[in-house]
Design an enzyme around this catalytic site. Sequence first.
Site, mmCIF file in Angstrom:
data_model
loop_
_atom_site.group_PDB
_atom_site.id
_atom_site.type_symbol
_atom_site.label_atom_id
_atom_site.label_comp_id
_atom_site.label_asym_id
_atom_site.label_seq_id
_atom_site.Cartn_x
_atom_site.Cartn_y
_atom_site.Cartn_z
ATOM 1 N N VAL A 194 -5.628 3.087 36.704
ATOM 2 C CA VAL A 194 -6.891 3.548 36.141
ATOM 3 C C VAL A 194 -6.894 5.067 35.950
ATOM 4 O O VAL A 194 -7.257 5.578 34.884
ATOM 5 C CB VAL A 194 -8.074 3.117 37.049
ATOM 6 C CG1 VAL A 194 -9.350 3.835 36.669
ATOM 7 C CG2 VAL A 194 -8.271 1.619 36.939
ATOM 8 N N GLU A 240 -5.149 -4.269 32.732
ATOM 9 C CA GLU A 240 -3.766 -3.843 32.657
ATOM 10 C C GLU A 240 -3.120 -4.541 31.458
ATOM 11 O O GLU A 240 -3.453 -5.672 31.124
ATOM 12 C CB GLU A 240 -3.036 -4.199 33.951
ATOM 13 C CG GLU A 240 -3.542 -3.360 35.098
ATOM 14 C CD GLU A 240 -2.889 -3.680 36.437
ATOM 15 O OE1 GLU A 240 -1.806 -4.270 36.455
ATOM 16 O OE2 GLU A 240 -3.497 -3.319 37.469
ATOM 17 N N ASN A 246 -16.461 -8.724 37.278
ATOM 18 C CA ASN A 246 -15.171 -9.305 37.674
ATOM 19 C C ASN A 246 -15.356 -10.697 38.267
ATOM 20 O O ASN A 246 -14.589 -11.617 37.974
ATOM 21 C CB ASN A 246 -14.465 -8.394 38.689
ATOM 22 C CG ASN A 246 -13.607 -7.344 37.992
ATOM 23 O OD1 ASN A 246 -13.625 -7.230 36.772
ATOM 24 N ND2 ASN A 246 -12.878 -6.557 38.758
ATOM 25 N N CYS A 274 -7.094 -6.874 41.101
ATOM 26 C CA CYS A 274 -8.552 -6.726 41.098
ATOM 27 C C CYS A 274 -9.352 -7.986 41.383
ATOM 28 O O CYS A 274 -10.119 -8.002 42.341
ATOM 29 C CB CYS A 274 -8.975 -6.088 39.793
ATOM 30 S SG CYS A 274 -8.373 -4.386 39.761
HETATM 31 P P1 NAD Z 1 -3.374 2.378 42.029
HETATM 32 O O1 NAD Z 1 -2.973 1.879 43.358
HETATM 33 O O2 NAD Z 1 -2.550 2.049 40.836
HETATM 34 O O3 NAD Z 1 -3.519 3.965 42.075
HETATM 35 C C1 NAD Z 1 -4.207 4.650 43.066
HETATM 36 C C2 NAD Z 1 -3.617 6.051 43.162
HETATM 37 O O4 NAD Z 1 -4.434 6.827 44.032
HETATM 38 C C3 NAD Z 1 -2.200 6.102 43.765
HETATM 39 O O5 NAD Z 1 -1.338 6.786 42.894
HETATM 40 C C4 NAD Z 1 -2.386 6.847 45.098
HETATM 41 O O6 NAD Z 1 -1.280 7.642 45.445
HETATM 42 C C5 NAD Z 1 -3.595 7.705 44.780
HETATM 43 N N1 NAD Z 1 -4.331 8.197 45.948
HETATM 44 C C6 NAD Z 1 -4.633 7.554 47.102
HETATM 45 N N2 NAD Z 1 -5.343 8.344 47.916
HETATM 46 C C7 NAD Z 1 -5.508 9.531 47.267
HETATM 47 C C8 NAD Z 1 -6.174 10.741 47.579
HETATM 48 N N3 NAD Z 1 -6.831 10.876 48.720
HETATM 49 N N4 NAD Z 1 -6.136 11.758 46.695
HETATM 50 C C9 NAD Z 1 -5.475 11.626 45.525
HETATM 51 N N5 NAD Z 1 -4.831 10.501 45.158
HETATM 52 C C10 NAD Z 1 -4.851 9.460 46.024
HETATM 53 O O7 NAD Z 1 -4.865 1.875 41.818
HETATM 54 P P2 NAD Z 1 -5.550 1.328 40.458
HETATM 55 O O8 NAD Z 1 -5.035 -0.013 40.128
HETATM 56 O O9 NAD Z 1 -5.520 2.399 39.437
HETATM 57 O O10 NAD Z 1 -7.050 1.122 40.974
HETATM 58 C C11 NAD Z 1 -7.876 2.218 41.277
HETATM 59 C C12 NAD Z 1 -9.300 1.722 41.394
HETATM 60 O O11 NAD Z 1 -9.768 1.278 40.115
HETATM 61 C C13 NAD Z 1 -9.497 0.531 42.325
HETATM 62 O O12 NAD Z 1 -10.736 0.640 42.962
HETATM 63 C C14 NAD Z 1 -9.509 -0.657 41.394
HETATM 64 O O13 NAD Z 1 -10.236 -1.751 41.913
HETATM 65 C C15 NAD Z 1 -10.206 -0.076 40.188
HETATM 66 N N6 NAD Z 1 -9.860 -0.725 38.923
HETATM 67 C C16 NAD Z 1 -8.561 -1.046 38.668
HETATM 68 C C17 NAD Z 1 -8.224 -1.614 37.433
HETATM 69 C C18 NAD Z 1 -6.809 -2.011 37.114
HETATM 70 O O14 NAD Z 1 -6.605 -2.658 36.098
HETATM 71 N N7 NAD Z 1 -5.813 -1.679 37.927
HETATM 72 C C19 NAD Z 1 -9.219 -1.781 36.455
HETATM 73 C C20 NAD Z 1 -10.531 -1.406 36.750
HETATM 74 C C21 NAD Z 1 -10.839 -0.867 37.996
HETATM 75 C C1 UGA Z 2 -9.491 -7.538 35.159
HETATM 76 C C2 UGA Z 2 -10.697 -7.467 34.215
HETATM 77 O O1 UGA Z 2 -10.426 -8.235 33.043
HETATM 78 C C3 UGA Z 2 -11.000 -6.022 33.822
HETATM 79 O O2 UGA Z 2 -12.176 -5.991 33.026
HETATM 80 C C4 UGA Z 2 -11.222 -5.211 35.090
HETATM 81 O O3 UGA Z 2 -11.426 -3.856 34.778
HETATM 82 C C5 UGA Z 2 -10.005 -5.336 35.982
HETATM 83 O O4 UGA Z 2 -9.756 -6.728 36.289
HETATM 84 C C6 UGA Z 2 -10.204 -4.628 37.277
HETATM 85 O O5 UGA Z 2 -11.302 -4.487 37.775
HETATM 86 O O6 UGA Z 2 -9.173 -4.191 37.773
HETATM 87 P P1 UGA Z 2 -6.843 -7.421 34.886
HETATM 88 O O7 UGA Z 2 -6.825 -7.845 36.310
HETATM 89 O O8 UGA Z 2 -6.004 -6.287 34.454
HETATM 90 O O9 UGA Z 2 -8.355 -7.055 34.461
HETATM 91 O O10 UGA Z 2 -6.391 -8.646 33.991
HETATM 92 P P2 UGA Z 2 -7.119 -9.878 33.264
HETATM 93 O O11 UGA Z 2 -6.646 -9.926 31.874
HETATM 94 O O12 UGA Z 2 -8.563 -9.893 33.495
HETATM 95 O O13 UGA Z 2 -6.472 -11.101 34.042
HETATM 96 C C7 UGA Z 2 -6.732 -11.310 35.415
HETATM 97 C C8 UGA Z 2 -6.086 -12.606 35.854
HETATM 98 O O14 UGA Z 2 -6.754 -13.723 35.289
HETATM 99 C C9 UGA Z 2 -4.622 -12.742 35.458
HETATM 100 O O15 UGA Z 2 -3.912 -13.291 36.537
HETATM 101 C C10 UGA Z 2 -4.641 -13.705 34.293
HETATM 102 O O16 UGA Z 2 -3.454 -14.447 34.182
HETATM 103 C C11 UGA Z 2 -5.809 -14.590 34.673
HETATM 104 N N1 UGA Z 2 -6.471 -15.231 33.514
HETATM 105 C C12 UGA Z 2 -7.127 -14.469 32.601
HETATM 106 C C13 UGA Z 2 -6.475 -16.613 33.402
HETATM 107 O O17 UGA Z 2 -5.899 -17.329 34.256
HETATM 108 N N2 UGA Z 2 -7.140 -17.193 32.356
HETATM 109 C C14 UGA Z 2 -7.810 -16.457 31.431
HETATM 110 O O18 UGA Z 2 -8.402 -17.062 30.502
HETATM 111 C C15 UGA Z 2 -7.795 -15.063 31.547
#
Ligand code: NAD
Ligand code: UGA
Length: 436
Positions: free
Chosen positions: A12, A156, A209, A261
Amino acid sequence: MKQICVIGVGYVGLVTAACFADLGNRVVALDVDEKRVENLKKGIMPIYEPGLEELVRRNTKSDRLSFTTSYAEGLKGAEFAFIAVGTPSGVHGNADLQYVDSAARSIAKHMTAPLIIINKSTVPIGTGDWVADVVRSAQPEPIDFAVVSCPEFLREGSAIGDFMNPYRNVIGSLNRDAADKVAQLHLPLRAPIVITDLRTAEMIKYASNAFLATKISFINELADLCERVGADVKEVAAGMGYDARIGRHFLDAGLGWGGSCFPKDVEALAYMAKEKGLNPRILNDVMEVNYDRRRAVAGHLEKLLDGNLKGKTIGLLGLAFKPNTDDMRDAPSVDISNSLIAAGARVRGYDPVARKTAAPWMTVVEIFDDVYKMAQGCHALVVVTEWNEFKQLDLEKIKELLECPVIYDGRNIYDPALMKELGFSYRAIGRGMNGK
Ligand code: NAD
Ligand code: UGA
C-alpha cells in the site's frame, strides 16, 4: 504540489507514494527496513506489482519521489504523513497495532511543524483516536496535528489502476479543515469523496472487505449445492450478476479467499464484535465456509485417485494467493499442500512469479520453474491460482506428461466439455458436469 511523507513502503505505502508523486506531489517514502529502502534507491522493487517499477522509476527520476529510513528527513516540510504500515493478525485474531504504535511515536518525536496524520492502514475502530493520544503523549513539546482516517481499497495485482481510479475515497475526521485538505489531495482522482467521522471511516473499510469475503463464501456454498443438483455455478453467478443490486464481481466460486487482507480483516471484525459482547454469526460462518474449501481438496483428489494419496505426486498450478502478485500471505496453496502431504502425497508447485516468495512457506514442496517439467510424472494437477498462463497451457502435452490424466480445477478456468473431450478425469467447482 503538496509535500507528503508515506510511512511504510509495502504494497500500500509504495503504491500510495508513487501514485501521489505521479499526481505532481513531492513524496518522501519512509521505511524502517534499511535493505528495502537501499534497494528502492537503486530501483529494485520489494514486491511484484504490475507497472510499479516503471512508475517508481519515472517519479524518482523527476525528483518527486525519494526514499529514506529517517523520520526527521521524511517529515521535514511535510504537510501530510500517511501511515501505511502492516496490521497483521494478533494471537487472538485481533489486529496487531505494534507497527502503527511505533510509527505514531516516531512521528511525534520527529515532527517539527503542524501535520495532518492520515491513517491508511486497516485498523480497528477507535484506532484513530488512540493514535491521537499516542502522538500527543509522545510529543516532546506540543505541536498541532490532526488525525484523519483514509482507508485504502486497492487490490494487489491491479494496485496502481485501483489507486488512480477508485470507486470512492473515504475520509474520516472530526477536524473539518484537515478532512477538507485531505479531500483536496484526492481531487485529481475524480472519484466520489465520502467525508465522515474517524470511526465510521474505519468501519467502512472493515465492512467492505467483510462484505466482499461474504459474497465469495456465499457463492462457494452455492457451488457445492450446484454440484449436487446439476447446475453450473459460473452461469448462476453470471445470471445473478446482471441484477445491479447484486453485481457480478466477487462471485467466482473456487478455493476461496486468502491473502494479506480478507483473512485478517474478517477475523479482526469478528474479534471486535465479540469484544463488544456480540455474536458475529455471519462472519464466523463466512470464515468457516472459506477454510473448508482448502480442507476439502485432499478428499476430492483421493476420490479421483482410487481413494488413496499415499505415494502420489500432486502438482499445484499457482502458489500466490491470487494472480498478478507474488504475495504468499494466507495463500490457499500453503494449507492445501500441507493437507496433501499429511495424506501421504508428494507435492510439487509452479507459479509464474511467486516461486521465490513461496519457498519459505512450503519447505517440503518441490518448486519448479517450468510448468511442463512440474507436470511430468504427476498423478494429478490442482489449479490453485488462476494465472492467465494456465488458461493457455498445451493441455494435450500436459496429458501426455501426467502419470494419470487428472486435473482438479480449483478456479474453474477450463471448459468441462473440452476437458472431457481431451480425455481428462476433470473436476471443477460447482459445475453441473461434476454432478452427472
Ligand atoms: P506490507 O507488510 O507490505 O508493508 C508494511 C511496511 O511497513 C513494511 O515495509 C515494513 O517494513 C514497514 N514498517 C513497519 N513498521 C514501520 C515503522 N514503524 N515505520 C516505518 N515503516 C514501518 O503491508 P501492506 O500489505 O502494504 O499493508 C499495509 C496496511 O494496508 C495494512 O493495514 C493492510 O491491511 C492495509 N491494506 C493492504 C492492502 C493490500 O492489498 N496489501 C490493501 C488495502 C489496505
Ligand atoms: C482485497 C480487496 O479486494 C481490496 O479492495 C482491499 O483493499 C484489499 O483486500 C485489502 O484490504 O487489502 P486483495 O486481497 O488484493 O484485495 O485481492 P482480491 O482481488 O480482493 O482477492 C482476495 C481473495 O479473494 C483472493 O484469494 C481471490 O482469489 C479471492 N476471490 C476473489 C475469489 O475467490 N473469488 C472472487 O470472485 C474474487
